[in-house]
Motif scaffolding. Sequence first.
Motif, PDB file in Angstrom:
ATOM      1  N   PHE A 163      51.670 -26.644  20.330  1.00  0.00           N
ATOM      2  CA  PHE A 163      51.943 -25.890  19.104  1.00  0.00           C
ATOM      3  C   PHE A 163      52.241 -26.876  17.978  1.00  0.00           C
ATOM      4  N   ASP A 166      52.426 -22.676  12.617  1.00  0.00           N
ATOM      5  CA  ASP A 166      51.920 -21.312  12.692  1.00  0.00           C
ATOM      6  C   ASP A 166      50.404 -21.280  12.518  1.00  0.00           C
ATOM      7  N   LEU A 182      50.467 -17.573  16.815  1.00  0.00           N
ATOM      8  CA  LEU A 182      51.729 -18.082  17.330  1.00  0.00           C
ATOM      9  C   LEU A 182      52.607 -18.475  16.153  1.00  0.00           C
ATOM     10  N   GLN A 183      53.841 -18.051  16.205  1.00  0.00           N
ATOM     11  CA  GLN A 183      54.793 -18.350  15.133  1.00  0.00           C
ATOM     12  C   GLN A 183      56.124 -18.714  15.769  1.00  0.00           C
ATOM     13  N   LYS A 184      56.678 -19.835  15.356  1.00  0.00           N
ATOM     14  CA  LYS A 184      57.951 -20.270  15.934  1.00  0.00           C
ATOM     15  C   LYS A 184      59.106 -19.615  15.178  1.00  0.00           C
ATOM     16  N   GLU A 188      62.035 -19.636  20.161  1.00  0.00           N
ATOM     17  CA  GLU A 188      60.971 -18.900  20.823  1.00  0.00           C
ATOM     18  C   GLU A 188      59.671 -18.996  20.038  1.00  0.00           C
ATOM     19  N   LEU A 189      58.575 -18.704  20.722  1.00  0.00           N
ATOM     20  CA  LEU A 189      57.292 -18.520  20.062  1.00  0.00           C
ATOM     21  C   LEU A 189      56.962 -17.036  20.047  1.00  0.00           C
ATOM     22  N   SER A 202      57.206 -12.290  22.865  1.00  0.00           N
ATOM     23  CA  SER A 202      57.771 -13.634  22.694  1.00  0.00           C
ATOM     24  C   SER A 202      57.617 -14.453  23.957  1.00  0.00           C
TER      25      SER A 202
END
Length: 229
Positions: A163, A166, A182-184, A188-189, A202
């Motif tokens: 990762f 985003d 995917l977004q942190k 969590e992702l 998540s």
Amino acid sequence: MKVGEKIRQIRKAKKMTILELATAAGSDVGNISRLERGKQGYSDLILRKIADALAIPISELFSTEADSDAADLYSIKSLSGSGRNSLYRVDVLEVYASAGNGAYTGDVVEIIHSIEYVPEHAKMLFGNRPQGSVMLINVRGDSMMGTLEPGDLIFVDVRTNVFDGDGIYVFDFNGDTFVKRLQKVKYELKVLSDNKAYEAWSISPEEMAMLHIQGKVLVSQSQQIRRHG
């Protein structure tokens, strides 16, 4: 001219760094550096991978072309008019991405196996990414509708296997393959769908070992078919 010297000559003429070549060839910087300097031997397999990464026939690594001719011989301008071997080839990534609820890898035969571009157009689409670092795949399902439609071709930078911010990724999670955002968020992702009918989910820190990122999506292309007779 030795093979290592020839590799370095062509790499520099194509304005590739050792890291870019190593990544595209599935090797590492140390191995490529030692090979170029004649400090390390080579196998047929690694030479084939290097030739593919440089977009040249393997026989070219054994030619005796003079250094002074290299910049013109291997320039993008020269490559665009030199025939089939000069084309920028994008092959199929060997997974099947689902934009729905996941799909086991290998369960669908792809219709398209590769697409070839003239180098100038490939550079416009993919920047300076070397051949072999961009691969294509079909997406199925409707969870990314609005951004990716079912059947679209997506072009993936396979050098991105962690990762790195985003974006839309192709990834395997616990045996299923997805194409999702995917977004942190904190530790969590978040796994997000652009189709709001799908709920976000998540990946916790404890579950990260089950996440295997296969690449980051660069561009997509519609595969809509229109009949005219």
